[in-house]
Motif scaffolding. Structure first.
Motif, mmCIF file in Angstrom:
data_model
loop_
_atom_site.group_PDB
_atom_site.id
_atom_site.type_symbol
_atom_site.label_atom_id
_atom_site.label_comp_id
_atom_site.label_asym_id
_atom_site.label_seq_id
_atom_site.Cartn_x
_atom_site.Cartn_y
_atom_site.Cartn_z
ATOM 1 N N ASP A 574 -64.626 -28.259 24.256
ATOM 2 C CA ASP A 574 -65.864 -28.609 24.951
ATOM 3 C C ASP A 574 -65.567 -28.987 26.394
ATOM 4 N N ILE A 575 -65.181 -27.986 27.196
ATOM 5 C CA ILE A 575 -64.939 -28.184 28.625
ATOM 6 C C ILE A 575 -66.117 -27.602 29.397
ATOM 7 N N ASP A 576 -66.636 -28.377 30.329
ATOM 8 C CA ASP A 576 -67.803 -27.961 31.118
ATOM 9 C C ASP A 576 -67.404 -27.934 32.595
ATOM 10 N N ALA A 577 -67.199 -26.725 33.143
ATOM 11 C CA ALA A 577 -66.767 -26.571 34.535
ATOM 12 C C ALA A 577 -67.936 -26.151 35.415
ATOM 13 N N ASP A 578 -67.871 -26.534 36.698
ATOM 14 C CA ASP A 578 -68.856 -26.081 37.681
ATOM 15 C C ASP A 578 -68.461 -24.742 38.273
ATOM 16 N N LEU A 579 -67.149 -24.502 38.390
ATOM 17 C CA LEU A 579 -66.626 -23.255 38.945
ATOM 18 C C LEU A 579 -65.434 -22.829 38.106
ATOM 19 N N LEU A 580 -65.338 -21.517 37.826
ATOM 20 C CA LEU A 580 -64.238 -20.981 37.035
ATOM 21 C C LEU A 580 -63.465 -19.964 37.844
ATOM 22 N N LEU A 594 -65.861 -17.699 30.205
ATOM 23 C CA LEU A 594 -67.156 -17.997 30.813
ATOM 24 C C LEU A 594 -67.925 -19.041 30.003
ATOM 25 N N GLY A 595 -67.575 -19.165 28.729
ATOM 26 C CA GLY A 595 -68.218 -20.180 27.898
ATOM 27 C C GLY A 595 -67.882 -21.601 28.294
ATOM 28 N N ARG A 596 -66.884 -21.792 29.174
ATOM 29 C CA ARG A 596 -66.553 -23.138 29.669
ATOM 30 C C ARG A 596 -67.326 -23.453 30.955
ATOM 31 N N LEU A 597 -68.145 -22.512 31.410
ATOM 32 C CA LEU A 597 -68.813 -22.633 32.708
ATOM 33 C C LEU A 597 -70.262 -23.070 32.506
ATOM 34 N N TRP A 598 -70.630 -24.193 33.138
ATOM 35 C CA TRP A 598 -71.988 -24.742 33.008
ATOM 36 C C TRP A 598 -72.384 -24.806 31.524
ATOM 37 N N ARG A 599 -71.530 -25.423 30.739
ATOM 38 C CA ARG A 599 -71.703 -25.432 29.281
ATOM 39 C C ARG A 599 -72.859 -26.345 28.854
ATOM 40 N N HIS A 600 -73.060 -27.444 29.575
ATOM 41 C CA HIS A 600 -74.097 -28.415 29.199
ATOM 42 C C HIS A 600 -75.210 -28.454 30.239
ATOM 43 N N ASP A 601 -76.386 -28.727 29.763
ATOM 44 C CA ASP A 601 -77.516 -28.918 30.676
ATOM 45 C C ASP A 601 -77.348 -30.247 31.401
ATOM 46 N N ARG A 602 -77.421 -30.196 32.714
ATOM 47 C CA ARG A 602 -77.319 -31.415 33.517
ATOM 48 C C ARG A 602 -78.445 -31.409 34.544
#
Length: 854
Positions: A574-580, A594-602
């Motif tokens: 469960d890693i949530d990155a802004d840029l990959l 790409l699934g680690r990119l913007w993973r959660h709604d913020r």
């Protein structure tokens, strides 16, 4: 062979010896104990599983040791011979010449009792109770009438033997049950050797023994809805609702949906309903790596606490999970020198009940896929794993991530689990239609839907149901070549973005981290590195820290950072990155990243939208179409040692002209295009690479099929990685120490990297020392520590099953071998892990093997 005298009564024959080597419990009493335990184990089966096990299975378990009523076995105890005044007779009749393997004799006697060749599989299950399939059977072993008399008594107590031919699945289910029943029936805490109980007391004791070990039925609370299962999810999404509609009976199901869409919760909710309805005996959640297993274990434990009536514990199963075990093993003692088989069996039983392997026997487990795959390859006690998984919900996560070798084994595993009345739930975000068809065993003419997300399954008949996709997310794509964009990445991090940079090899990841560290000014953004080549304790620290900092909780998120990682951050974390930023990789792996990119709604982010930068080869399209095979390898660089060059080229076709991708809408299109049959105008060098890949894939598939030939090949140790993974890069372990002090010829004191000080010797084995050693081990290519493998301190081999070397860490971070002043080419840095320089490659047999990756 001289003629034997009068046959001894089976009541006088010993089955176990006491600590002083004196004869203990007799064969009849031990067989009765094991038969009662088998009955108790069978009572744990749910209705679908009971259909596989006809009457008489408990009798087969009781028969497992009738072969001990034989001169070749009884002669092993000098004390027994003296007690019955049989020494002279044993010498005169040469008892030592007769078959001593009681399992083979038990199998032969059982075959005679069954009477029909098509029933011999049941006898094979009896003969395998020490962990391996018996080979040559034996005929005309003396004392057969007495063995048959004992067998008749046991059958009278536990029921007539089965009279229908068994399938392979049922043979190994029965063999696993017999082995486990024998282990528990040999636990002297529960079944003292001097006890002489009637059958009612034995049956009661068997039930109590199972309860103390933790083998109980899975009983679920009555919960009213999805919110009760997952309090943090207000209502289920379409994929979760559809999964519950489709997964209702044992069978094989495939849940396809984008990264981060709640597939784990969907599978767990389905598992709960099956367990609550009495259609499943428990749960095993299988993942690709130890890292992913550790993370999911925490989530599954919380889930099980909510659903279980008795707050059941979720066991963790992988190569390092034993270090977290605190419970003691049953007293499966076999210290007497008279019976080597008993000593080996006791050791094997302890390794199951006091280690992570126990997760497969208890109701709820989480671990690596390897632990399940060891149930279908020729590993010792493979059938115990099949018994442990039978009837459970088995969730196979990230199935797309395996090569053809392990993938072939997974297909075979799914088939066997279906035969064992399991519910197999396959989770994937990036599964091709071809792979889905293989897993479901769907006929070639069975149409498969191309919707995404979609749930497919086979439980008697084929079923399929599409789901509503989650909201779309458009990701901007930027391509870069040549010099790494270190300065730009640092600028994004300074602006508050959390950047994830995934490299394909450990060496590249370390080099990128060093460049970033050199470019970082005082007070700049946080930098970190994750890969496999850290000592275990340090890797655990880093993973825990960064999975938390880049997880869902915004309060723990750093104000800008760059995390450089290998494939350990690619999936199921469960890693949530802004840029990959990422190296070129196969299409499915890129989608996973790409699934680690913007993973959660913020509510807000420091960047305008999700963006990925993909490092491309330094070659244009025209060159890629005319280049030769070796030129293509060269332009693809180190990634071509990690992934098949042809697969990278096909992936490149899908990404090189894309400026953006929409998730999940484009996932199916990209996957099928990347792995579709090639067109007729493929360049010659591409075709050569494809043909090379096909040969390699066929080799892997054939090797996998051969590994499952359990009837025909010798068994190997049941350890993770043996026969479950295909590798041409042999690994070793490096143990780093600050100091080695030899205390005497048998023992040394080690001051380990973690700060722990331990003493090991060649005579005494210490569990705490074993844990400390394994916390300080780091994986490395075997060639890099070839010289160190020859300088192993005495006694260390008893603690480390793999090839291992001990290195002395110097104040400057370099590593030296004990007693050697020359450079090793190895170094250690707490932030970079174990670093291998080019100097170390002088030890390599194959220079190309000096790239390691996760």
């Amino acid at each position: 062979m001289p003629k034997l005298g009068d046959v001894l009564r089976h009541e006088d024959c010993w089955a176990k010896t006491k600590e002083d080597s004196a004869p203990g419990i007799n064969v009849r009493d031990h067989c009765l104990n094991v038969g009662c335990v088998a009955e108790a184990l069978l009572s744990l089966f749910h209705t679908p599983l009971q259909e596989l096990t006809p009457q008489g299975i408990a009798s087969l378990a009781a028969l497992h040791d009738v072969g001990k009523v034989s001169p070749g076995f009884q002669v092993k105890s000098e004390a027994w011979l003296a007690l019955h005044a049989l020494r002279d007779r044993a010498l005169q009749e040469r008892w030592v010449w007769y078959e001593a393997d009681h399992a083979k004799i038990s199998q032969s006697t059982t075959q005679k009792l069954l009477g029909m060749p098509n029933l011999d599989g049941w006898a094979a299950a009896v003969g395998a109770h020490h962990g391996r399939v018996s080979g040559r059977l034996v005929e005309d072993v003396p004392w057969e009438p007495e063995r048959l008399r004992l067998a008749a008594e046991l059958i009278a107590e536990f029921g007539a033997l089965p009279n229908t031919p068994p399938s392979d699945a049922v043979i190994w289910l029965t063999a696993g049950l017999i082995a486990v029943a024998d282990w528990i029936g040999s636990d002297e805490k529960q079944f003292p050797q001097e006890a002489r109980w009637d059958l009612t007391d034995r049956r009661q004791q068997a039930q109590e023994a199972l309860a103390k070990i933790g083998l109980r039925p899975a009983r679920a609370r009555k919960l009213s809805g999805f919110r009760d299962l997952f309090p943090n999810i207000p209502s289920p999404n379409s994929l979760q609702t559809t999964t519950l509609q489709v997964v209702r009976e044992p069978g094989i199901y495939v849940v396809e949906g984008p990264m981060g869409c709640g597939k784990t919760e969907a599978a767990l909710a389905a598992a709960y309903r099956l367990i609550a309805a009495g259609k499943a005996t428990g749960l095993y959640f299988a993942l690709p790596t130890q890292v992913t297993s550790n993370r999911i274990h925490l989530r599954v434990q919380e889930f099980v606490q909510r659903i279980s009536e008795d707050g059941a514990k979720v066991r963790l199963a992988h190569g390092a999970s034993w270090m977290a075990e605190t419970e003691t093993a049953p007293l499966l003692r076999a210290t007497s020198p008279v019976d080597s088989e008993a000593r080996q069996d006791a050791h094997g039983a302890r390794s199951w009940f006091a280690s992570g392997k126990r997760a497969l026997l208890t109701r709820y487990g989480v671990g690596t896929i390897d632990q399940a795959l060891l149930g279908i390859v020729a590993a010792k006690h493979f059938f115990v794993r099949q018994f442990g998984l039978a009837g459970k919900v088995v969730i196979l996560d990230e199935v797309h991530s395996y090569d053809l070798y392990t993938g072939t084994l997974i297909t075979e595993l799914a088939k066997r689990l279906k035969e064992l009345r399991c519910t197999v739930i396959v989770l994937s975000a990036t599964l091709t239609e071809k792979r889905r068809r293989e897993l479901l065993e769907a006929a070639d003419d069975q149409p498969l839907g191309r919707a995404y997300p979609i749930i497919s399954g086979v439980a008697g008949s084929f079923m399929e149901q599409k789901c509503e996709p989650p909201p779309s997310k458009t990701v901007r794509i930027r391509h870069f070549r040549g010099v790494l964009p270190v300065t730009e990445a640092m600028e994004h991090a300074r602006n508050g973005e959390c950047v994830l940079w995934i490299r394909n090899t450990v060496d590249d990841a370390q080099a990128t981290y060093r460049e970033l560290r050199s470019a970082n000014f005082a007070g700049g953004p946080a930098l970190a590195l994750l890969h496999s080549r850290f000592p275990f304790f340090r890797r655990e620290e880093l993973e825990e820290k960064w999975m938390e900092r880049l997880g869902k909780d915004l309060t723990k998120r750093p104000p800008g950072c760059i995390l450089v990682s290998t494939q350990v951050a690619e999936q199921s974390v469960d890693i949530d990155a802004d840029l990959l930023l990422t190296d070129l990789a196969p299409a499915d792996m890129l989608l996973q990243r790409l699934g680690r990119l913007w993973r959660h709604d913020r509510r807000s982010r420091p960047s305008a939208g999700p963006e990925v930068w993909i490092q491309m080869p330094q070659a244009d399209d025209a060159f890629l179409r005319v280049a030769g095979r070796e030129e293509l390898r060269a332009v693809l660089g180190k990634s071509a040692r990690t992934y098949a060059p042809y697969v990278l080229l096909r992936s490149l076709e899908q990404w090189r002209n894309r400026a953006r991708i929409t998730l999940p809408g484009d996932i199916r299109e990209i996957l099928e295009a990347a792995y579709a049959e090639p067109s007729g105008n493929e360049p010659a060098a591409w075709r050569e690479l494809r043909e090379e890949l096909e040969r390699h894939k066929e080799k892997m598939a054939q090797s996998a099929r051969s590994a499952t030939a359990v009837w025909h090949i010798p068994v190997l140790p049941d350890e993770e990685g043996i026969q479950t993974r295909y590798s041409t890069y042999p690994e070793a372990r490096l143990l780093l120490t600050h100091e080695i002090v030899r205390l005497n010829k048998d023992s040394v004191r080690l001051h380990l990297l973690s700060g722990e000080t331990i003493t090991i010797s060649g005579s005494d084995w210490n569990f705490d020392a074993a844990k400390a050693i394994h916390r300080n081990l780091g994986p490395v290519p075997r060639w890099a520590v070839a010289d160190g493998l020859r300088k192993l301190p005495r006694g260390l081999a008893d603690y480390v099953a793999q090839a291992a070397a001990v290195g002395l860490l110097q104040p400057d971070g370099s590593v030296r071998w004990p007693g050697q002043k020359g450079a090793t080419g190895l170094a250690y840095d707490a932030d970079q892990g174990i670093v291998i320089s080019r100097q170390a490659s002088s030890c390599a047999v194959n220079e190309e093997s000096d790239e390691s990756y996760d």
